[in-house]
Scaffold this motif. Structure first.
Motif: not given
Length: 221
Positions: A19, A41, A44-45, A111
């Motif tokens: 993340g 998400a 970033e993954c 978050t």
């Protein structure tokens, strides 16, 4: 899960879910305000683990590595998607939780947590050297909790609470049903004290099996 570099100023050496922050590029891709965290998400993954979640069609693991390398080289996500003729499947991500620590935490954040089914195939997490993360691996929620209990791993408080909740279920379908059963509302842990000691508590009724923890056993930064 990925292991953050011990050199990081925040959550150094902790195991976390892939993340990061919402970038301006994520907001430009978003058709609705709520889309930006999901896009972040997905991006970033891929960037931190090389796992292609939320892309359509699902690229090969080799192509995902190319996308990961481009992201790590600060290439624009929209341009990458266009280059490889890929779209975003935002419905692949189910909202799971939202955490907002209180003012006593030095690094504050808002978050959003999502759950998603892994793409079909044999995906080995890939964490390039020199980044924010030093390793990545598939692990069950219970295994990760047990490792922290034995002192073999470090977990941030929101990560541990999420793992405790995920460990209640034995399939992704059950996890998704759980996520859809409870409202997603900001969780801000509250510190209190009684004759037994000092505690960190979170609200009841949001799916978490343990809502009160001794302060001295909690990692928050």
């Amino acid at each position: 899960m990925v292991e953050r570099s011990p050199a990081m100023a925040f959550a150094a050496g902790a195991f976390v879910f892939p993340g990061g922050r919402v970038d301006p590029g994520d907001e430009r891709l978003a058709e609705k305000p709520d889309d930006a965290p999901r896009i972040a998400a997905i991006r970033e993954c891929i960037e931190e683990s090389g796992i292609a979640v939320g892309l359509e069609p699902v690229p090969s693991a080799e192509r995902a590595r190319e996308i990961q390398a481009a992201l790590l080289d600060c290439k624009d996500f929209a341009a990458i998607l266009e280059r490889y003729e890929l779209g975003l499947d935002l419905d692949a991500l189910t909202p799971f939780a939202r955490w907002m620590p209180g003012p006593e935490v030095s690094q504050r954040f808002d978050t959003s947590f999502f759950i998603a089914e892994a793409p079909a195939g044999d995906w080995l997490p890939h964490t390039p050297a020199g980044g924010e993360c030093v390793s990545g691996r598939w692990v069950t929620a219970k295994q990760m909790l047990d490792e922290e209990d034995r002192g073999e791993a470090k977990l941030m408080y929101p990560t541990r609470k999420s793992l405790e909740r995920l460990a209640l279920h034995r399939s992704f379908a059950a996890m998704r049903d759980d996520a859809e059963r409870y409202p997603v509302q900001p969780i801000t842990p509250v510190r209190d004290a009684d004759g037994e000691g000092q505690w960190l508590t979170i609200p009841e009724g949001l799916g978490y099996p343990i809502t009160r923890d001794p302060v001295d056993k909690v990692r928050r930064g």
